[in-house]
Motif scaffolding. Structure first.
Motif, PDB file in Angstrom:
ATOM      1  N   ASP A  98       0.848  -1.195   0.000  1.00  0.00           N
ATOM      2  CA  ASP A  98       0.000   0.000   0.000  1.00  0.00           C
ATOM      3  C   ASP A  98       0.883   1.244   0.000  1.00  0.00           C
ATOM      4  OD1 ASP A  98      -1.886   1.949   0.331  1.00  0.00           O
ATOM      5  OD2 ASP A  98      -2.593   1.275   2.293  1.00  0.00           O
ATOM      6  N   TYR A  99       0.853   2.000  -1.096  1.00  0.00           N
ATOM      7  CA  TYR A  99       1.636   3.237  -1.169  1.00  0.00           C
ATOM      8  C   TYR A  99       0.985   4.372  -0.397  1.00  0.00           C
ATOM      9  CZ  TYR A  99       2.409   0.724  -5.624  1.00  0.00           C
ATOM     10  OH  TYR A  99       2.605  -0.219  -6.584  1.00  0.00           O
ATOM     11  N   GLY A 100      -0.218   4.141   0.134  1.00  0.00           N
ATOM     12  CA  GLY A 100      -0.936   5.195   0.840  1.00  0.00           C
ATOM     13  C   GLY A 100      -1.623   6.160  -0.102  1.00  0.00           C
ATOM     14  N   ALA A 101      -1.869   5.712  -1.350  1.00  0.00           N
ATOM     15  CA  ALA A 101      -2.354   6.635  -2.375  1.00  0.00           C
ATOM     16  C   ALA A 101      -3.836   6.488  -2.693  1.00  0.00           C
ATOM     17  CB  ALA A 101      -1.553   6.444  -3.658  1.00  0.00           C
ATOM     18  N   GLY A 102      -4.458   5.395  -2.272  1.00  0.00           N
ATOM     19  CA  GLY A 102      -5.851   5.259  -2.680  1.00  0.00           C
ATOM     20  C   GLY A 102      -6.437   3.912  -2.317  1.00  0.00           C
ATOM     21  N   SER A 108      -5.300 -15.690   0.863  1.00  0.00           N
ATOM     22  CA  SER A 108      -5.207 -14.949   2.117  1.00  0.00           C
ATOM     23  C   SER A 108      -4.388 -13.688   1.829  1.00  0.00           C
ATOM     24  CB  SER A 108      -4.508 -15.798   3.176  1.00  0.00           C
ATOM     25  OG  SER A 108      -4.127 -15.018   4.283  1.00  0.00           O
ATOM     26  N   VAL A 109      -4.919 -12.510   2.197  1.00  0.00           N
ATOM     27  CA  VAL A 109      -4.322 -11.248   1.761  1.00  0.00           C
ATOM     28  C   VAL A 109      -3.976 -10.360   2.962  1.00  0.00           C
ATOM     29  CG1 VAL A 109      -4.606  -9.196   0.321  1.00  0.00           C
ATOM     30  CG2 VAL A 109      -5.734 -11.342  -0.330  1.00  0.00           C
ATOM     31  N   ASP A 110      -2.734  -9.894   3.001  1.00  0.00           N
ATOM     32  CA  ASP A 110      -2.320  -8.853   3.940  1.00  0.00           C
ATOM     33  C   ASP A 110      -2.001  -7.594   3.150  1.00  0.00           C
ATOM     34  OD1 ASP A 110      -2.523 -10.546   6.086  1.00  0.00           O
ATOM     35  OD2 ASP A 110      -0.359 -10.876   6.313  1.00  0.00           O
ATOM     36  N   ILE A 111      -2.344  -6.445   3.718  1.00  0.00           N
ATOM     37  CA  ILE A 111      -1.919  -5.169   3.150  1.00  0.00           C
ATOM     38  C   ILE A 111      -0.728  -4.684   3.961  1.00  0.00           C
ATOM     39  CG2 ILE A 111      -2.576  -2.767   2.739  1.00  0.00           C
ATOM     40  CD1 ILE A 111      -5.453  -3.797   2.308  1.00  0.00           C
ATOM     41  N   ILE A 112       0.387  -4.432   3.298  1.00  0.00           N
ATOM     42  CA  ILE A 112       1.626  -4.071   3.994  1.00  0.00           C
ATOM     43  C   ILE A 112       2.099  -2.682   3.551  1.00  0.00           C
ATOM     44  CG2 ILE A 112       2.312  -6.485   4.290  1.00  0.00           C
ATOM     45  CD1 ILE A 112       4.352  -6.076   1.998  1.00  0.00           C
ATOM     46  N   THR A 113       2.836  -2.011   4.431  1.00  0.00           N
ATOM     47  CA  THR A 113       3.399  -0.700   4.102  1.00  0.00           C
ATOM     48  C   THR A 113       4.926  -0.701   4.242  1.00  0.00           C
ATOM     49  OG1 THR A 113       2.999   0.023   6.373  1.00  0.00           O
ATOM     50  CG2 THR A 113       1.315   0.572   4.738  1.00  0.00           C
ATOM     51  N   ASP A 122       6.824   8.799  -8.298  1.00  0.00           N
ATOM     52  CA  ASP A 122       7.849   9.145  -7.294  1.00  0.00           C
ATOM     53  C   ASP A 122       7.422   8.814  -5.863  1.00  0.00           C
ATOM     54  OD1 ASP A 122       9.620   9.877  -9.237  1.00  0.00           O
ATOM     55  OD2 ASP A 122       9.661  12.016  -8.728  1.00  0.00           O
ATOM     56  N   PRO A 123       6.213   9.236  -5.403  1.00  0.00           N
ATOM     57  CA  PRO A 123       5.823   8.880  -4.038  1.00  0.00           C
ATOM     58  C   PRO A 123       5.745   7.367  -3.815  1.00  0.00           C
ATOM     59  CG  PRO A 123       4.408  10.619  -4.881  1.00  0.00           C
ATOM     60  CD  PRO A 123       5.225  10.132  -6.037  1.00  0.00           C
ATOM     61  N   ALA A 124       5.295   6.625  -4.848  1.00  0.00           N
ATOM     62  CA  ALA A 124       5.193   5.169  -4.700  1.00  0.00           C
ATOM     63  C   ALA A 124       6.572   4.539  -4.582  1.00  0.00           C
ATOM     64  CB  ALA A 124       4.429   4.577  -5.880  1.00  0.00           C
ATOM     65  N   ILE A 125       7.505   4.974  -5.429  1.00  0.00           N
ATOM     66  CA  ILE A 125       8.873   4.450  -5.345  1.00  0.00           C
ATOM     67  C   ILE A 125       9.489   4.780  -3.988  1.00  0.00           C
ATOM     68  CG2 ILE A 125      11.224   4.908  -6.178  1.00  0.00           C
ATOM     69  CD1 ILE A 125       9.893   2.876  -7.899  1.00  0.00           C
ATOM     70  N   ARG A 126       9.278   5.999  -3.523  1.00  0.00           N
ATOM     71  CA  ARG A 126       9.847   6.381  -2.212  1.00  0.00           C
ATOM     72  C   ARG A 126       9.244   5.552  -1.087  1.00  0.00           C
ATOM     73  NH1 ARG A 126      10.039  11.797  -4.523  1.00  0.00           N
ATOM     74  NH2 ARG A 126       7.953  12.233  -3.718  1.00  0.00           N
ATOM     75  N   GLY A 145       2.114  -0.146 -10.772  1.00  0.00           N
ATOM     76  CA  GLY A 145       2.973  -1.215 -10.255  1.00  0.00           C
ATOM     77  C   GLY A 145       3.847  -1.819 -11.334  1.00  0.00           C
ATOM     78  N   MET A 146       3.265  -2.013 -12.520  1.00  0.00           N
ATOM     79  CA  MET A 146       4.039  -2.506 -13.667  1.00  0.00           C
ATOM     80  C   MET A 146       5.061  -1.464 -14.107  1.00  0.00           C
ATOM     81  SD  MET A 146       2.574  -3.357 -17.472  1.00  0.00           S
ATOM     82  CE  MET A 146       3.440  -2.707 -18.897  1.00  0.00           C
ATOM     83  N   GLU A 147       4.659  -0.197 -14.152  1.00  0.00           N
ATOM     84  CA  GLU A 147       5.559   0.863 -14.613  1.00  0.00           C
ATOM     85  C   GLU A 147       6.792   0.969 -13.711  1.00  0.00           C
ATOM     86  OE1 GLU A 147       2.983   4.264 -14.816  1.00  0.00           O
ATOM     87  OE2 GLU A 147       1.756   3.370 -16.406  1.00  0.00           O
TER      88      GLU A 147
END
Length: 202
Positions: free
Chosen positions: A8-12, A27-32, A52-56, A82-84
């Motif tokens: 989770d990039y915290g973007a949406g 089974s799914v976990d959301i991780i930061t 940029d924010p996602a990469i950081r 994610g692919m990009e």
């Protein structure tokens, strides 16, 4: 049960992706951040956010790096953004990409409507683990302004036609990328999710 993590990039909102995975038995976990204390069978980089924010968020907030976490042993599915991020760089930002695929990401031509939003068909160019059972010309849902330009076209397993060929699915060893959103692409997208989870289970 296959255990996967969504970063989770915290973007949406990534609820629809989590729901799609769970409907297909995961089974799914959301991780930061990346943590070795829990082992996962697969990792998903979702399609919401800016480069940029996602990469950081991937690079700066984990003691363990992305490459150390996956060690080229964990299948990774990158969706849209994610692919990009698999590539070396993107015109959307200044940060370096994850560099697991050679090439760059460029803005769609400015004589086209940007962002491209809506359904488009896939031109499948070669066999792919993630496209097993998917028929050529199947329709999937896109929302994007950028496209990948791989140095090696061999990793492109499906294109979409927007007046220009846009790589729609890339595959390189255990890295899988879709420019579209499988979680929003109905039965076809669900089949791709199942295929990815099958890879994760091996």
């Amino acid at each position: 049960m296959v255990s996967v993590a969504i970063f989770d990039y915290g973007a949406g909102n990534i609820f629809s992706l989590k729901t799609s995975l769970e409907k297909n038995g995961a089974s799914v976990d959301i991780i930061t951040s990346f943590d070795q204390s829990k082992k996962y069978d697969g990792l998903l980089l979702p399609g919401v956010g800016n480069f940029d924010p996602a990469i950081r968020s991937i690079r700066d907030y984990s003691a363990l790096g992305f490459h150390d976490f996956v060690k080229e042993k964990i299948p990774v599915l990158g969706i849209c953004l994610g692919m990009e991020m698999f590539f070396k760089q993107s015109q959307e930002g200044k940060e370096k990409g994850l560099d697991v695929m050679n090439g760059e990401v460029v803005l769609l031509p400015n004589d086209m409507k940007i962002p491209h939003m809506g359904w488009n068909s896939l031109e499948i160019t070669k066999d792919s683990k993630i496209l097993e059972g998917v028929e050529n010309n199947s329709w999937v849902y896109f929302v994007h302004s950028y496209r990948a330009k791989p140095d090696n076209s061999d990793i492109i397993v499906a294109n979409a036609d927007y007046g220009i060929k846009v790589p729609a699915v890339v595959e390189d060893n255990l890295f899988f990328g879709t420019q579209f959103h499988p979680e929003k692409s109905g039965k076809i997208g669900s089949l791709m999710i199942q295929n990815f989870l099958r890879v994760c289970s091996k």
